[in-house]
Design a protein around this motif. Sequence first.
Motif, short mmCIF file in Angstrom:
data_model
loop_
_atom_site.label_atom_id
_atom_site.label_comp_id
_atom_site.label_asym_id
_atom_site.label_seq_id
_atom_site.Cartn_x
_atom_site.Cartn_y
_atom_site.Cartn_z
N UNK B 9 6.70 -6.37 11.35
CA UNK B 9 7.70 -5.79 10.45
C UNK B 9 7.08 -5.67 9.06
N UNK B 10 7.08 -4.51 8.52
CA UNK B 10 6.38 -4.30 7.25
C UNK B 10 7.19 -3.35 6.37
N UNK B 11 7.10 -3.56 5.07
CA UNK B 11 7.76 -2.68 4.10
C UNK B 11 7.04 -1.33 4.05
N UNK B 12 7.77 -0.25 3.69
CA UNK B 12 7.14 1.08 3.63
C UNK B 12 5.90 1.11 2.75
N UNK B 13 5.90 0.40 1.63
CA UNK B 13 4.72 0.45 0.76
C UNK B 13 3.56 -0.31 1.38
N UNK B 14 3.84 -1.29 2.23
CA UNK B 14 2.76 -1.98 2.94
C UNK B 14 2.14 -1.04 3.97
N UNK B 15 2.98 -0.28 4.65
CA UNK B 15 2.47 0.67 5.64
C UNK B 15 1.62 1.74 4.97
N UNK B 16 2.08 2.22 3.81
CA UNK B 16 1.32 3.24 3.09
C UNK B 16 -0.03 2.68 2.64
N UNK B 20 -3.87 3.85 3.88
CA UNK B 20 -4.90 4.21 2.90
C UNK B 20 -6.13 3.29 3.03
N UNK B 21 -5.90 2.01 3.27
CA UNK B 21 -7.02 1.08 3.48
C UNK B 21 -7.83 1.51 4.71
N UNK B 43 -0.64 1.49 11.25
CA UNK B 43 -0.89 2.29 10.04
C UNK B 43 -2.38 2.29 9.68
N UNK B 44 -3.00 1.13 9.78
CA UNK B 44 -4.43 1.01 9.49
C UNK B 44 -5.24 1.89 10.43
N UNK B 45 -4.90 1.83 11.71
CA UNK B 45 -5.64 2.61 12.73
C UNK B 45 -5.41 4.10 12.51
N UNK B 141 -4.95 -0.27 -2.64
CA UNK B 141 -5.77 -0.06 -1.46
C UNK B 141 -7.22 0.17 -1.85
N UNK B 142 -7.43 0.96 -2.89
CA UNK B 142 -8.80 1.25 -3.34
C UNK B 142 -9.52 -0.04 -3.73
N UNK B 143 -8.85 -0.85 -4.56
CA UNK B 143 -9.47 -2.09 -5.01
C UNK B 143 -9.73 -3.03 -3.82
N UNK B 144 -8.79 -3.08 -2.88
CA UNK B 144 -8.95 -3.97 -1.72
C UNK B 144 -10.18 -3.56 -0.91
N UNK B 145 -10.33 -2.26 -0.67
CA UNK B 145 -11.45 -1.77 0.15
C UNK B 145 -12.77 -2.00 -0.58
N UNK B 146 -12.81 -1.67 -1.88
CA UNK B 146 -14.03 -1.84 -2.65
C UNK B 146 -14.46 -3.31 -2.64
N UNK B 147 -13.49 -4.21 -2.90
CA UNK B 147 -13.81 -5.64 -2.93
C UNK B 147 -14.27 -6.14 -1.56
N UNK B 148 -13.56 -5.70 -0.51
CA UNK B 148 -13.91 -6.17 0.83
C UNK B 148 -15.30 -5.70 1.23
N UNK B 149 -15.64 -4.46 0.92
CA UNK B 149 -16.96 -3.95 1.28
C UNK B 149 -18.04 -4.68 0.49
N UNK B 150 -17.78 -4.93 -0.78
CA UNK B 150 -18.74 -5.71 -1.59
C UNK B 150 -18.97 -7.09 -0.99
N UNK B 151 -17.88 -7.77 -0.65
CA UNK B 151 -17.99 -9.14 -0.13
C UNK B 151 -18.62 -9.14 1.26
#
Lengths: 154, 154, 154, 154
Positions: B9-16, B20-21, B43-45, B141-151
């Motif tokens: 169960x997820x909020x609409x902004x979480x799905x969006x 994007x992630x 949503x991720x897939x 989403x942008x910041x999350x992806x950038x940080x995750x790829x860096x790490x």
Amino acid sequence: VAVIGPADAAAPEELASAQEVGRLLAKAGAVVVCGGRGGVMEAVCRGARSADGLTLGILPGPDRSEANPFVEVAVPTGLGEARNALVVRSADAVVAIGGAYGTLSEIAFALKDGTPVVGLRTWELARGGRPDTGIVRAESAEEAVRTALDLARK
Amino acid sequence: VAVIGPADAAAPEELASAQEVGRLLAKAGAVVVCGGRGGVMEAVCRGARSADGLTLGILPGPDRSEANPFVEVAVPTGLGEARNALVVRSADAVVAIGGAYGTLSEIAFALKDGTPVVGLRTWELARGGRPDTGIVRAESAEEAVRTALDLARK
Amino acid sequence: VAVIGPADAAAPEELASAQEVGRLLAKAGAVVVCGGRGGVMEAVCRGARSADGLTLGILPGPDRSEANPFVEVAVPTGLGEARNALVVRSADAVVAIGGAYGTLSEIAFALKDGTPVVGLRTWELARGGRPDTGIVRAESAEEAVRTALDLARK
Amino acid sequence: VAVIGPADAAAPEELASAQEVGRLLAKAGAVVVCGGRGGVMEAVCRGARSADGLTLGILPGPDRSEANPFVEVAVPTGLGEARNALVVRSADAVVAIGGAYGTLSEIAFALKDGTPVVGLRTWELARGGRPDTGIVRAESAEEAVRTALDLARK
């Protein structure tokens, strides 16, 4: 979409069969799932990659480094040998080539789940002197792949 | 090569955010690993597939039919929630979006293994009133992806 | 019939609490389930054995030798940290004492399953700044055991 | 400390053997580990309890209610058939009575781990026409228990 569940130490003809099985499955468009390690597993993946197939390796240990170089998608389970149950669950049919006790556990899980198993120089099973008919025998890589794909479609 | 481990169960902004992630990870060439089911996982897939990414779904049940339609390679484990340990083990970094208790178990497994976790509107952890610094926070989403790829590259 | 899921490195007062929790649970006739290793797990088992309780240790590795000497029935799973899901599944209530990320994964699994969790100096959880009320707090070993037994009976 | 890993549907003489094996193991002071369900597993546990033995049932499902009434300590794993790997890992020797494919997977895991397997009316294994000598055959419950206890002590 077929699984190959073999062992580490393998005869040269088993490795050759495995590579050919991998190649033919990939050519037919099937995803090749296996235990992801060396020996027959590596030969299968090498064959599949030679035909641009997708290879999925479900590893016993907790990290991807133990995958053979022809595994494209690795799942490091950290489950040890219990991961054998997952290898066969990911497939619509199983081709068993040669094999030691690990392979036998995969054959058993597949037969228990009702997933068809095609055997190429693998275990023979009996109870009370009567052979068990669970494993469908094949004499060549071609026959094994054809039979497995037929059974997977049912 | 990053994992997203969220809830049903997820909020609409979480799905969006999740979509994007997924799209951004695929664009960066990463394989997207997840639990393979609905909600944030779907949503991720969907996002990853929209950018022609490879999606791997590690399912709790014993059969592929519970995978969402955007999972390309499904591993039906039959392990129930214990499969959460496998989802994070298949990744070099984890992005956690929203999440209920299942996601919390994935965060815990990742932090225990030393796999970096980037959080987007997810759990906050503390002990004895002091916040735990294990989860790296992201605001988009942008910041999350950038940080995750860096790490993940470290 | 209650589970204790803690960590390896523990403060002296956590070890003392754990031993007292083990003793009180055993005195109340509950089987003490835990991860079977050292630190808080060993203290709980020592306490339970001091009151002639039955101790069950569900181990991450494949062999019984890693069990602490106060484990009476050992289950060596070979599943690594995925065994955390099994520890909490074997219980009607969980007492969490201190704890690192492994304990956090056990708390998450228990809350996900709807198994009550009583916390003694353990994790605090929040989302969006709002504390999560899943963990029932206790201030002493006595209170933790009393609460856990009450909740287990429901 | 010996494991019995058999199947659901069993012949009356298999059930009688199982009960006698359970009784004799318990009399010898061994903990009886099994899959915790019906058929041969229930008969073994009934036999062990009749001699005041300790019975450990490692269950496939997520909850204790599927245990047979003679299981004293139940571990509900939620792992499905992958739990078969855990049943044999908890033992120093395995007695296999009758058995379908599930039992075959347990035999395979035990032989792979180097745990001795004593067979009573169970699977016969061969490769290339040559019988595999992994399973030690017994003709009676008495012989099976004596052999298993001897092998477990080594």
